[in-house]
Design a protein around this motif. Structure first.
Motif, mmCIF file in Angstrom:
data_model
loop_
_atom_site.group_PDB
_atom_site.id
_atom_site.type_symbol
_atom_site.label_atom_id
_atom_site.label_comp_id
_atom_site.label_asym_id
_atom_site.label_seq_id
_atom_site.Cartn_x
_atom_site.Cartn_y
_atom_site.Cartn_z
ATOM 1 N N ASP A 284 0.813 -1.222 0.000
ATOM 2 C CA ASP A 284 0.000 0.000 0.000
ATOM 3 C C ASP A 284 0.843 1.267 0.000
ATOM 4 O OD1 ASP A 284 0.982 0.121 2.593
ATOM 5 O OD2 ASP A 284 -0.975 -0.013 3.565
ATOM 6 N N GLY A 285 2.174 1.127 -0.030
ATOM 7 C CA GLY A 285 3.062 2.275 -0.111
ATOM 8 C C GLY A 285 3.186 3.086 1.153
ATOM 9 N N SER A 286 2.704 2.570 2.272
ATOM 10 C CA SER A 286 2.629 3.385 3.486
ATOM 11 C C SER A 286 3.869 3.285 4.368
ATOM 12 C CB SER A 286 1.409 2.961 4.309
ATOM 13 O OG SER A 286 1.554 1.626 4.790
ATOM 14 N N ARG A 287 4.736 2.295 4.133
ATOM 15 C CA ARG A 287 5.858 2.097 5.058
ATOM 16 C C ARG A 287 6.980 1.339 4.363
ATOM 17 N NH1 ARG A 287 2.457 -2.018 5.501
ATOM 18 N NH2 ARG A 287 3.264 -4.099 5.980
ATOM 19 N N ARG A 288 8.135 1.410 4.982
ATOM 20 C CA ARG A 288 9.316 0.703 4.498
ATOM 21 C C ARG A 288 9.204 -0.794 4.780
ATOM 22 N NH1 ARG A 288 15.075 2.350 7.050
ATOM 23 N NH2 ARG A 288 15.470 3.320 5.028
ATOM 24 N N VAL A 289 9.426 -1.600 3.767
ATOM 25 C CA VAL A 289 9.637 -3.044 3.926
ATOM 26 C C VAL A 289 10.914 -3.338 3.146
ATOM 27 C CG1 VAL A 289 8.691 -5.359 3.635
ATOM 28 C CG2 VAL A 289 7.149 -3.458 4.104
ATOM 29 N N ARG A 290 12.019 -3.016 3.744
ATOM 30 C CA ARG A 290 13.282 -2.886 3.027
ATOM 31 C C ARG A 290 13.792 -4.192 2.442
ATOM 32 N NH1 ARG A 290 17.104 -0.724 7.661
ATOM 33 N NH2 ARG A 290 15.125 -0.098 8.573
ATOM 34 N N VAL A 317 8.899 2.792 -8.242
ATOM 35 C CA VAL A 317 9.126 3.446 -6.961
ATOM 36 C C VAL A 317 10.143 2.599 -6.217
ATOM 37 C CG1 VAL A 317 8.117 4.210 -4.795
ATOM 38 C CG2 VAL A 317 6.813 4.429 -6.931
ATOM 39 N N ILE A 318 11.328 3.174 -5.963
ATOM 40 C CA ILE A 318 12.455 2.424 -5.392
ATOM 41 C C ILE A 318 12.866 3.141 -4.117
ATOM 42 C CG2 ILE A 318 14.749 1.491 -5.858
ATOM 43 C CD1 ILE A 318 14.064 1.939 -8.891
ATOM 44 N N SER A 319 12.357 2.708 -3.001
ATOM 45 C CA SER A 319 12.512 3.446 -1.746
ATOM 46 C C SER A 319 12.611 2.475 -0.579
ATOM 47 C CB SER A 319 11.308 4.377 -1.535
ATOM 48 O OG SER A 319 11.176 5.296 -2.589
ATOM 49 N N GLY A 320 13.204 2.968 0.513
ATOM 50 C CA GLY A 320 13.223 2.202 1.744
ATOM 51 C C GLY A 320 14.242 1.095 1.814
ATOM 52 N N ASN A 321 15.109 0.969 0.826
ATOM 53 C CA ASN A 321 16.059 -0.141 0.808
ATOM 54 C C ASN A 321 17.260 0.137 1.714
ATOM 55 O OD1 ASN A 321 14.850 -1.912 -1.422
ATOM 56 N ND2 ASN A 321 14.884 0.128 -2.353
ATOM 57 N N HIS A 322 17.886 -0.922 2.198
ATOM 58 C CA HIS A 322 18.969 -0.771 3.161
ATOM 59 C C HIS A 322 20.267 -0.325 2.503
ATOM 60 C CE1 HIS A 322 20.786 -1.316 7.068
ATOM 61 N NE2 HIS A 322 21.741 -2.066 6.562
ATOM 62 N N GLY A 323 20.453 -0.619 1.228
ATOM 63 C CA GLY A 323 21.626 -0.168 0.493
ATOM 64 C C GLY A 323 21.268 0.993 -0.411
ATOM 65 N N PHE A 358 10.848 6.069 4.137
ATOM 66 C CA PHE A 358 10.975 5.901 2.699
ATOM 67 C C PHE A 358 12.404 6.008 2.168
ATOM 68 C CE2 PHE A 358 6.658 7.765 3.339
ATOM 69 C CZ PHE A 358 5.949 6.623 2.999
ATOM 70 N N ARG A 359 13.318 6.573 2.926
ATOM 71 C CA ARG A 359 14.641 6.807 2.365
ATOM 72 C C ARG A 359 15.397 5.510 2.137
ATOM 73 N NH1 ARG A 359 16.318 9.544 7.734
ATOM 74 N NH2 ARG A 359 15.728 11.376 6.518
ATOM 75 N N ASN A 360 16.174 5.478 1.044
ATOM 76 C CA ASN A 360 17.181 4.437 0.883
ATOM 77 C C ASN A 360 18.379 4.800 1.759
ATOM 78 O OD1 ASN A 360 15.951 2.805 -1.357
ATOM 79 N ND2 ASN A 360 16.062 4.781 -2.401
ATOM 80 N N SER A 361 18.970 3.816 2.406
ATOM 81 C CA SER A 361 20.040 4.109 3.355
ATOM 82 C C SER A 361 21.354 4.486 2.670
ATOM 83 C CB SER A 361 20.265 2.905 4.278
ATOM 84 O OG SER A 361 19.109 2.663 5.054
ATOM 85 N N GLY A 362 21.519 4.190 1.402
ATOM 86 C CA GLY A 362 22.692 4.612 0.649
ATOM 87 C C GLY A 362 22.351 5.800 -0.236
ATOM 88 N N PHE A 363 22.953 5.858 -1.415
ATOM 89 C CA PHE A 363 22.599 6.858 -2.417
ATOM 90 C C PHE A 363 21.343 6.412 -3.157
ATOM 91 C CE2 PHE A 363 26.893 8.212 -1.648
ATOM 92 C CZ PHE A 363 26.899 9.573 -1.961
ATOM 93 N N GLY A 364 20.676 7.372 -3.766
ATOM 94 C CA GLY A 364 19.554 6.999 -4.611
ATOM 95 C C GLY A 364 20.009 6.140 -5.777
#
Length: 583
Positions: A284-290, A317-323, A358-364
């Motif tokens: 549903d786009g509401s939270r990070r599931v990295r 949509v590419i968001s919330g990832n650990h790298g 939503f942020r990726n923990s590395g660079f976009g």
């Protein structure tokens, strides 16, 4: 009236004989066609496969009999494992449908990897949406798909270390409407025969309920114990496959994997397309599931991949990832990959409610190592990422371009900073072009940071850079540790011009001095007079004379505004911004 000459008897006899031969040939041809047609009909009738193989059991045992053209497993029903075995044996195309009794979602727990999809005589469609109660997604931005069949591996790392889900080793297959979780690689497209497969409407890394199978602590331990746990993996020449699509029903959700959401490897792995997916967030786009690696990782020679697109429905949509959100890396043959039109680091609407979700923990986006001639742009929105917007670095990193992106703003144009520089270029990267038409604003580091060393020939052109922390363009000189000939040569090539000296600025022209033959680009500045302002709006460009003087015609600049400028040398190295001057 002129009469037509009468044909001679010889001519008539020849014509008659020719007609007789022609009629006989036609008759023989017609009989041959009828015979061939009859033979063909008999052959097709004898070999024609069932139109559908229907899975009726959640068990995981094999087909009981291999020669009866029937899917009956040893446990009695038709299992997915047995259905794939039957589809591989039967010639021509097959459809694997589902009609498992009872309320769902139904769980198929694997004890070993499923049989490879390997039928070279025709493609196989595995259709999870055929299961009663399953509903494809219809939401234009998120996913409200109702998945009723999920394929899972064992709970513990040691038990599932070698268990993949589906391995695709043939052409033209389609997989849709399933959920995969707790697997080493949920879907693996392997080898040069894995061409033209489509994966749509599927959850990869999460269960049918949209939840990952582990909490954060488990995930860290899991990733450390098994770095190969990818969502979708393509290797060994798997080419021209499509992950996702342009319609809501084709959207995959690829989240919660212990390593990368999507990974590709190999110089012959080429021409694949990734469009319309959610990668790293809940359905549903509401939270990070990295994904605990990168959202997407292309490496070791992957070529000609398209991530996103400019057509409606193609953006990922590419968001919330650990790298990193996207990493393109490792090898001089990792070339001509394109990142276009995606949302990276925000919610599915290009905005955020809580940036941490939503942020990726590395660079976009990161272009790492020896990669060459890859393109980031146009149309990407890259904001809210932990280390910065885009990074380009590495030995023999050549010819990559960043253009037409929005970096540090949300979909409304409001500030949404990356927590580092908008673009960082460092460690040997060369022949990089940043521009045209990037808007780089409000980032918590410089708009563009060049950590120089021997970063050479970086061209920055026709951009909007403003309101970034520090300055618009920053060049940091780093000492070179080695004095070998190769490094000395590299350093000599790294000569970068200073900024132009602006002497006059009117509403219609800007004049001054710079290096002979250099290109000067003029911008409206975001700061007052005699400050190191950033170039907020491009207004004109020109080339300096052989003596170094320039006079650049510009669009009508408001009286009282301020201008700045950059210089780019004939070999393509761009300066920092000049001190601003009032119009």
């Amino acid at each position: 009236m002129t009469r037509r000459p009468r044909a001679s008897f010889r001519g008539r006899r020849f014509s008659s004989r020719r007609n007789t031969i022609s009629i006989a040939c036609i008759a023989l041809w017609f009989v041959a066609v009828l015979l061939a047609s009859a033979v063909g009909r008999v052959d097709v009738a004898a070999q024609e496969p069932p139109t559908s193989i229907v899975v009726t059991s959640t068990a995981d045992d094999e087909d009981a009999t291999s020669q009866d053209n029937a899917c009956v497993a040893e446990s009695g029903g038709c299992t997915l494992r047995a259905a794939i075995q039957e589809a591989n044996r039967q010639p021509g195309p097959n459809t694997i449908a589902f009609n498992i009794p009872g309320d769902g979602p139904h769980t198929i727990a694997l004890t070993t990897t499923l049989p490879w999809l390997s039928d070279a005589t025709g493609p196989t469609l595995i259709d999870g949406y055929s299961q009663p109660g399953a509903i494809p997604n219809s939401d234009p931005a998120n996913s409200i798909a109702k998945i009723m069949v999920q394929i899972v591996g064992p709970r513990t790392i040691d038990d599932r270390r070698s268990i993949d889900g589906l391995v695709v080793a043939s052409a033209g297959n389609e997989i849709r409407g399933l959920a995969f979780t707790r697997l080493k690689r949920s879907i693996w497209m392997r080898g040069s025969e894995a061409r033209g497969t489509i994966i749509t409407g599927t959850f990869v890394g999460i269960g049918a309920d949209g939840q990952p199978w582990y909490d954060d602590i488990d995930a860290v331990e899991h990733r450390g114990g098994d770095p190969g746990a990818f969502g979708i993996w393509l290797s060994g020449g798997a080419s021209d496959n499509r992950i996702g699509g342009t319609t809501p029903s084709e959207r995959n959700v690829i989240s919660g994997n212990a390593n990368d959401g999507i990974g590709m490897r190999g110089a012959a792995t080429s021409g694949n397309v990734i469009i319309g997916n959610i990668i790293g967030l809940s359905p549903d786009g509401s939270r990070r599931v990295r994904n605990w690696g990168d959202g997407i990782d292309l490496n070791y020679g992957t070529q000609n991949t398209r991530i996103g697109g400019t057509e409606p429905g193609e953006r990922n949509v590419i968001s919330g990832n650990h790298g990193e959100g996207i990493e393109i890396s490792h090898g001089t043959m990792t070339i001509r990959n394109v990142v276009v039109g995606n949302v990276i680091g925000t919610g599915t609407d290009g905005r955020v409610a809580d940036s941490r979700d939503f942020r990726n923990s590395g660079f976009g986006v990161s272009l790492e190592g020896d990669v060459r001639d890859n393109t980031v742009g146009p149309g990407n929105l890259i904001a809210n990422n932990d280390k910065g917007g885009i990074e380009i670095y590495g030995q023999n990193n050549l010819g990559n371009q960043v253009f037409g992106n929005v970096i540090g703003l949300d979909a409304d144009g409001a500030p949404l900073p990356n927590r580092g520089p908008g673009v960082r270029i460092r460690y040997h990267a060369a022949s990089v072009t940043v521009g045209p038409d990037n808007r780089i604003a409000h980032n918590e580091g410089p708009g563009i940071l060049i950590i120089d060393g021997d970063v050479r020939l970086t061209t920055i052109t026709r951009k909007e850079i403003y309101a970034n922390a520090g300055s618009g363009i920053v060049v940091n000189e780093e000492p070179i540790a080695s004095t070998s000939d190769s490094r000395t040569t590299s350093r000599a090539l790294d000569t970068r011009p200073g900024p132009p000296s602006i002497a006059t600025a009117s509403r219609t022209s800007v004049g001054g001095t710079t290096c002979p033959g250099c290109t000067v680009e003029v911008f409206l500045a975001d700061a007052g007079a005699e400050q190191p302002g950033q170039g907020k709006a491009f207004v004109g460009a020109g080339v300096a004379s052989s003596s170094g003087t320039f006079l650049v015609a510009i669009d009508r600049a408001p009286i009282g505004s301020h201008v700045t400028a950059t210089t780019t040398s004939p070999v393509g190295a761009t300066s920092i911004f000049a001190t601003t001057v009032a119009v």
